[in-house]
Design a protein around this motif. Structure first.
Motif, PDB file in Angstrom:
ATOM      1  N   ASN A 399       0.073   3.895  -5.103  1.00 35.97           N
ATOM      2  CA  ASN A 399      -1.289   3.362  -5.275  1.00 35.97           C
ATOM      3  C   ASN A 399      -1.378   1.954  -4.706  1.00 35.97           C
ATOM      4  O   ASN A 399      -1.907   1.034  -5.343  1.00 35.97           O
ATOM      5  N   ALA A 400      -0.860   1.776  -3.507  1.00 34.47           N
ATOM      6  CA  ALA A 400      -0.737   0.434  -2.935  1.00 34.47           C
ATOM      7  C   ALA A 400      -1.211   0.403  -1.487  1.00 34.47           C
ATOM      8  O   ALA A 400      -1.356   1.435  -0.826  1.00 34.47           O
ATOM      9  N   VAL A 401      -1.464  -0.813  -1.028  1.00 38.12           N
ATOM     10  CA  VAL A 401      -1.786  -1.077   0.371  1.00 38.12           C
ATOM     11  C   VAL A 401      -0.740  -2.027   0.910  1.00 38.12           C
ATOM     12  O   VAL A 401      -0.544  -3.120   0.366  1.00 38.12           O
ATOM     13  N   SER A 402      -0.055  -1.622   1.964  1.00 36.14           N
ATOM     14  CA  SER A 402       0.955  -2.471   2.589  1.00 36.14           C
ATOM     15  C   SER A 402       0.607  -2.629   4.061  1.00 36.14           C
ATOM     16  O   SER A 402       0.292  -1.646   4.729  1.00 36.14           O
ATOM     17  N   TYR A 403       0.623  -3.860   4.539  1.00 35.81           N
ATOM     18  CA  TYR A 403       0.273  -4.075   5.944  1.00 35.81           C
ATOM     19  C   TYR A 403       1.241  -5.031   6.616  1.00 35.81           C
ATOM     20  O   TYR A 403       1.891  -5.854   5.977  1.00 35.81           O
ATOM     21  N   ALA A 404       1.325  -4.879   7.942  1.00 30.80           N
ATOM     22  CA  ALA A 404       2.112  -5.783   8.776  1.00 30.80           C
ATOM     23  C   ALA A 404       1.284  -6.141   9.999  1.00 30.80           C
ATOM     24  O   ALA A 404       0.681  -5.263  10.612  1.00 30.80           O
ATOM     25  N   VAL A 405       1.246  -7.422  10.321  1.00 29.47           N
ATOM     26  CA  VAL A 405       0.548  -7.894  11.519  1.00 29.47           C
ATOM     27  C   VAL A 405       1.599  -8.331  12.519  1.00 29.47           C
ATOM     28  O   VAL A 405       2.400  -9.234  12.251  1.00 29.47           O
ATOM     29  N   LYS A 407       2.026 -10.078  15.783  1.00 28.64           N
ATOM     30  CA  LYS A 407       1.284 -10.946  16.703  1.00 28.64           C
ATOM     31  C   LYS A 407       1.807 -10.815  18.134  1.00 28.64           C
ATOM     32  O   LYS A 407       2.984 -10.544  18.361  1.00 28.64           O
ATOM     33  N   HIS A 408       0.908 -11.042  19.087  1.00 28.67           N
ATOM     34  CA  HIS A 408       1.276 -11.020  20.500  1.00 28.67           C
ATOM     35  C   HIS A 408       2.322 -12.093  20.804  1.00 28.67           C
ATOM     36  O   HIS A 408       3.158 -11.946  21.705  1.00 28.67           O
ATOM     37  N   SER A 409       2.303 -13.160  20.022  1.00 31.01           N
ATOM     38  CA  SER A 409       3.254 -14.261  20.200  1.00 31.01           C
ATOM     39  C   SER A 409       4.658 -13.910  19.728  1.00 31.01           C
ATOM     40  O   SER A 409       5.604 -14.654  19.968  1.00 31.01           O
ATOM     41  N   GLY A 410       4.787 -12.780  19.050  1.00 29.93           N
ATOM     42  CA  GLY A 410       6.087 -12.380  18.521  1.00 29.93           C
ATOM     43  C   GLY A 410       6.220 -12.646  17.035  1.00 29.93           C
ATOM     44  O   GLY A 410       7.180 -12.199  16.407  1.00 29.93           O
ATOM     45  N   GLN A 411       5.273 -13.376  16.446  1.00 20.88           N
ATOM     46  CA  GLN A 411       5.294 -13.619  15.009  1.00 20.88           C
ATOM     47  C   GLN A 411       4.961 -12.343  14.246  1.00 20.88           C
ATOM     48  O   GLN A 411       4.280 -11.446  14.762  1.00 20.88           O
ATOM     49  N   TYR A 412       5.421 -12.290  13.019  1.00 20.50           N
ATOM     50  CA  TYR A 412       5.252 -11.094  12.196  1.00 20.50           C
ATOM     51  C   TYR A 412       4.987 -11.543  10.762  1.00 20.50           C
ATOM     52  O   TYR A 412       5.673 -12.428  10.247  1.00 20.50           O
ATOM     53  N   PHE A 413       3.978 -10.983  10.131  1.00 19.53           N
ATOM     54  CA  PHE A 413       3.771 -11.258   8.716  1.00 19.53           C
ATOM     55  C   PHE A 413       3.062 -10.071   8.072  1.00 19.53           C
ATOM     56  O   PHE A 413       2.449  -9.246   8.752  1.00 19.53           O
ATOM     57  N   GLY A 414       3.160  -9.997   6.769  1.00 24.13           N
ATOM     58  CA  GLY A 414       2.503  -8.924   6.035  1.00 24.13           C
ATOM     59  C   GLY A 414       2.867  -8.995   4.570  1.00 24.13           C
ATOM     60  O   GLY A 414       3.699  -9.809   4.142  1.00 24.13           O
ATOM     61  N   THR A 415       2.260  -8.130   3.781  1.00 29.62           N
ATOM     62  CA  THR A 415       2.556  -8.087   2.357  1.00 29.62           C
ATOM     63  C   THR A 415       2.045  -6.774   1.783  1.00 29.62           C
ATOM     64  O   THR A 415       1.503  -5.935   2.508  1.00 29.62           O
ATOM     65  N   THR A 416       2.200  -6.612   0.476  1.00 29.94           N
ATOM     66  CA  THR A 416       1.797  -5.386  -0.205  1.00 29.94           C
ATOM     67  C   THR A 416       1.034  -5.744  -1.474  1.00 29.94           C
ATOM     68  O   THR A 416       1.429  -6.640  -2.215  1.00 29.94           O
ATOM     69  N   PHE A 417      -0.051  -5.040  -1.714  1.00 31.74           N
ATOM     70  CA  PHE A 417      -0.826  -5.201  -2.939  1.00 31.74           C
ATOM     71  C   PHE A 417      -0.948  -3.854  -3.645  1.00 31.74           C
ATOM     72  O   PHE A 417      -1.225  -2.832  -3.010  1.00 31.74           O
ATOM     73  N   HIS A 418      -0.729  -3.873  -4.963  1.00 31.89           N
ATOM     74  CA  HIS A 418      -0.996  -2.695  -5.771  1.00 31.89           C
ATOM     75  C   HIS A 418      -2.491  -2.686  -6.073  1.00 31.89           C
ATOM     76  O   HIS A 418      -3.051  -3.677  -6.541  1.00 31.89           O
ATOM     77  N   LYS A 419      -3.151  -1.573  -5.807  1.00 26.68           N
ATOM     78  CA  LYS A 419      -4.606  -1.544  -5.864  1.00 26.68           C
ATOM     79  C   LYS A 419      -5.177  -1.676  -7.276  1.00 26.68           C
ATOM     80  O   LYS A 419      -6.354  -1.982  -7.436  1.00 26.68           O
ATOM     81  N   ASN A 420      -4.350  -1.442  -8.287  1.00 20.50           N
ATOM     82  CA  ASN A 420      -4.835  -1.586  -9.667  1.00 20.50           C
ATOM     83  C   ASN A 420      -4.755  -3.025 -10.170  1.00 20.50           C
ATOM     84  O   ASN A 420      -5.289  -3.341 -11.229  1.00 20.50           O
ATOM     85  N   GLU A 421      -4.070  -3.878  -9.423  1.00 20.30           N
ATOM     86  CA  GLU A 421      -3.872  -5.242  -9.891  1.00 20.30           C
ATOM     87  C   GLU A 421      -5.061  -6.134  -9.543  1.00 20.30           C
ATOM     88  O   GLU A 421      -5.707  -5.963  -8.509  1.00 20.30           O
ATOM     89  N   GLY A 422      -5.311  -7.108 -10.424  1.00 19.70           N
ATOM     90  CA  GLY A 422      -6.416  -8.023 -10.204  1.00 19.70           C
ATOM     91  C   GLY A 422      -6.259  -8.844  -8.945  1.00 19.70           C
ATOM     92  O   GLY A 422      -7.248  -9.261  -8.333  1.00 19.70           O
TER      93      GLY A 422
END
Length: 550
Positions: A399-405, A407-422
C-alpha cells in the motif's frame, strides 16, 4: 471438478528488450492479443471462464491497451486446445511475416519456440481455492525456459522494433493519431490540455516519417519550439524533458480471493470479483488517458503506463503552480480500486463486509521511475519494477508509493511513502503549494541540511505535543527572513509552503519515532531515514519547479 489453465509468456523478457515506446506497447499488447484470440476460438460459455472475466463485447474492442492478462482459468476441459493454440500462432505469424517481409514458415517456427504457452488440466475439489491452486501450478510451468535454436533470427524483436509501425500499433492507433507517441511527446503531453492544435502542429511538423522521433535534432527542435511558443512558454519547466514510467500491482488480492472461496456462493463471488477487476482496468485506462498518459498494460490489478510527470498552470497573478502530478493520478486510480474492492456493496455483492474480516484489506502499490526522455526505456522500466516490488511492496509493507528520479546530470534521488500515513497526505499538499522557483527549494534544503543534529534532538522528545511545539519553534526561529513570511490579518506568518513543510516534519517524526530505537545507532539511523525522506520530497518539488536543469 476438472479445470483447464493456460499461461503465456515470456512477458518480462520481451518487455525488457523494447527500446522504443511503440515497441514497449506492442510487446505488451502482443500477449493480450494472442490471449484474446485463444479465448475467441475456445468458444466457451462466459460462466465457465473463471479468469479473466469477459463478455463477448470485450473481445472486439480493447481500447488501445491490453486488457487480457497472461493467464486463463476455466471450468472443464477445452477440446483440441493445442490445435487452437497452434492455429492462433499460425495466424499471428502470417501477419508478422507480412509486416517484416520474411518467410511465413520461418516466422511461425520461431514463434512456436519463442512463445511460452503452457496449459494444464487438473482435478480439484469444488471447495478448493482454484485460483490459488492453479496459479501455483502455472508458476512451476513458467520456470521452463525454451532454448531458441534460431536466436540469431529474432523475428519478434524485428516485428516490435524494426518494423516502424506493426499491425498491432496501426490497428489500435491509426484512427486517432496515425502514430504512436515518442518519449518526448509523452513527457510534454500535458500541453495538449493547453492548446491541442498547436501541440499537434509541432508534432506533425517534426515527426513526419519513420525514425524521425529517434533523431536527436528533431527532439531538441521540438523542445525548443515548445519553450518559445507563446501558448506554452509561461508554464514551461525542466521536468517536461522527463517521463514517468509507472508499474502498479494489487496487494493482498490472494487473501481476498481465499476468503471468497470459503464463503457460500463462492462461484458468483469470484465471477463478480473478476468483473470488478476488468472494470478497474478499464476505468484506470480512462483516468490515465485523461491525465494525458499512455497506458501500456491494464490486466486487472496489474498496470503499466507512461505519463507526464506533472501538469503546471498559471493563476490570475501569473504565478506558475503544479496543478496536478503523477501522485494525483495515483490517488484517482486508488479511489476506483477502493470503490470496487473495499467498499463495494452492489447487486447483492457486499465486499465491504467481507473486507472487515480480513487481517489486511486489498490495496495498490506503485513503483515510479522518472527519467530523461533519452534515457534507455528498458532501464526506466526495470527501475519501475525495482521501486514496486523491492521497495514499495517489500520495505514499506505494501500500500505504498515508491519513486526514483534519474536526472540527466547523473544525480539520483527518491523515497517511499505509505499511503495510509499522514506524511503522504502532507507531502501531496506540499506539492500543491506555490513557491517562486527551484532556487527557493534549493535554498530551504541548504538551510536545513547542516541541522541534522538539531532534528535528532527534537526526535528524541517522546510526547507528540512537546515534539511538535519544538518543530513550531524551530521554523519560527530559522525562517524569519522576509522571503519566508507574509502577513495574515496584520500578523507575520510563515508562507503556506513552509507551514505545510513543518506539518510534513511533524508527521514523519510521529510515524517513525527517533526515540523508539533501542540503541544510539538505531536512533540516529531513524533520524537519518526521516530526513532523507523529507529531503527527497523537497528535491522532487524543486525538480517540478526548475526552469532549467540544475
Amino acid at each position: 471438478m476438472k479445470y483447464t489453465a493456460l499461461t503465456i509468456g515470456p512477458i518480462h523478457k520481451t518487455l525488457q528488450s523494447a527500446k522504443s515506446t511503440k515497441a514497449l506497447w506492442a510487446a505488451s499488447y502482443m500477449f493480450s492479443y494472442i490471449m484474446k484470440e485463444i479465448i475467441k476460438k475456445v468458444n466457451l460459455k462466459e460462466d465457465d471462464i473463471i479468469l479473466p472475466y469477459h463478455e463477448k463485447s470485450d473481445l472486439s474492442a480493447i481500447n488501445g491497451v491490453g486488457l487480457f492478462p497472461d493467464r486463463l482459468i476455466v471450468k472443464g476441459e477445452i477440446p483440441n486446445l493445442q490445435s487452437i493454440i497452434d492455429l492462433v500462432i499460425a495466424e499471428f505469424a502470417k501477419k508478422v511475416s507480412t509486416d517484416i517481409k520474411e518467410d511465413e514458415k520461418k516466422v511461425k517456427n520461431y514463434l512456436l519456440e519463442y512463445l511460452m504457452i503452457n496449459f494444464l488440466e487438473v482435478d480439484l475439489d469444488e471447495n478448493t481455492n482454484v485460483i490459488d491452486a492453479v496459479n501455483k501450478l502455472l508458476d512451476t510451468a513458467e520456470l521452463k525456459q525454451p532454448v531458441l535454436s534460431q536466436a540469431h533470427k529474432n523475428y519478434v524483436n524485428r516485428f516490435l522494433e524494426e518494423k516502424f509501425y506493426n499491425f498491432l500499433v496501426t490497428s489500435e492507433f491509426d484512427k486517432l493519431s496515425k502514430r504512436f507517441p515518442s518519449t518526448i511527446e509523452i513527457a510534454n503531453s500535458e500541453l495538449k490540455d493547453v492548446n491541442l492544435s498547436k501541440f499537434n502542429y509541432y508534432v506533425n511538423g517534426l515527426f513526419k516519417g519513420e525514425k524521425d522521433e529517434d533523431k536527436t535534432d528533431n527532439q531538441q527542435q521540438f523542445i525548443d519550439k515548445i519553450k518559445s511558443a507563446n501558448e506554452f512558454k509561461a508554464t514551461y519547466r525542466n521536468y517536461q524533458k522527463y517521463i514517468a514510467v509507472v508499474q502498479a500491482d494489487g496487494d493482498n488480492i490472494g487473501t481476498f480471493i481465499k476468503k471468497l472461496y470459503g464463503m457460500q456462493g463462492a462461484t458468483s463471488l469470484i465471477r463478480r470479483f473478476s468483473k470488478n477487476l476488468l472494470e478497474f482496468a478499464t476505468e484506470s485506462v480512462k483516468l490515465i488517458k485523461h491525465y494525458q498518459g499512455t497506458p501500456i498494460y491494464a490486466g486487472g490489478d496489474d498496470l503499466l503506463f507512461m505519463a507526464p510527470v506533472a501538469h503546471s498552470a498559471i493563476d490570475d497573478n501569473e504565478n506558475v503552480y503544479v496543478k496536478k502530478s503523477i501522485l494525483t493520478l495515483i490517488d484517482e486510480i486508488d479511489q476506483v480500486f477502493c470503490k470496487l474492492f473495499t467498499v463495494y456493496n452492489e447487486d447483492g455483492f457486499d465486499f465491504k463486509s467481507i473486507i472487515k474480516s480480513l487481517p489486511k484489506k486489498p490495496s495498490m502499490s506503485y513503483g515510479i521511475s522518472v527519467s530523461y526522455y533519452k534515457f534507455p526505456l528498458n532501464e526506466a522500466l526495470a527501475e519501475g519494477v525495482n521501486q514496486l516490488f523491492y521497495t514499495a511492496k517489500k520495505t514499506c509493507n505494501k500500500n505504498a508509493v515508491s519513486y526514483a528520479v534519474l536526472k540527466h546530470s547523473g544525480q539520483y534521488f527518491g523515497t517511499t511513502f505509505h499511503k495510509n500515513e499522514g506524511s503522504y497526505k502532507s507531502y501531496q499538499e506540499l506539492i500543491k503549494q506555490q513557491v517562486q522557483d527551484g532556487d527557493y527549494i534549493h535554498g530551504v534544503v541548504y538551510k536545513l541540511e547542516p541541522l541534522r543534529t538539531v532534528f535528532y534532538g527534537i526526535g528524541l522528545v517522546e510526547k507528540d505535543d512537546d515534539r511538535n511545539k519544538k518543530f513550531d519553534n524551530f521554523f519560527v526561529n530559522n525562517f524569519n527572513e522576509g522571503i519566508h513570511i507574509h502577513k495574515v490579518d496584520g500578523e507575520k506568518e510563515l508562507i503556506p509552503f513552509l507551514l505545510q513543510l513543518k506539518q510534513l516534519f511533524k508527521d514523519v517524526y510521529t510515524e517513525h519515532k527517533v526515540f523508539a530505537g533501542t540503541t544510539d545507532d538505531e536512533k540516529k539511523a531513524i533520524n537519518t531515514n526521516n530526513l532523507n525522506k523529507i529531503y527527497a520530497a523537497l528535491r522532487f518539488i524543486g525538480f517540478l519547479t526548475e526552469k532549467e536543469e540544475r
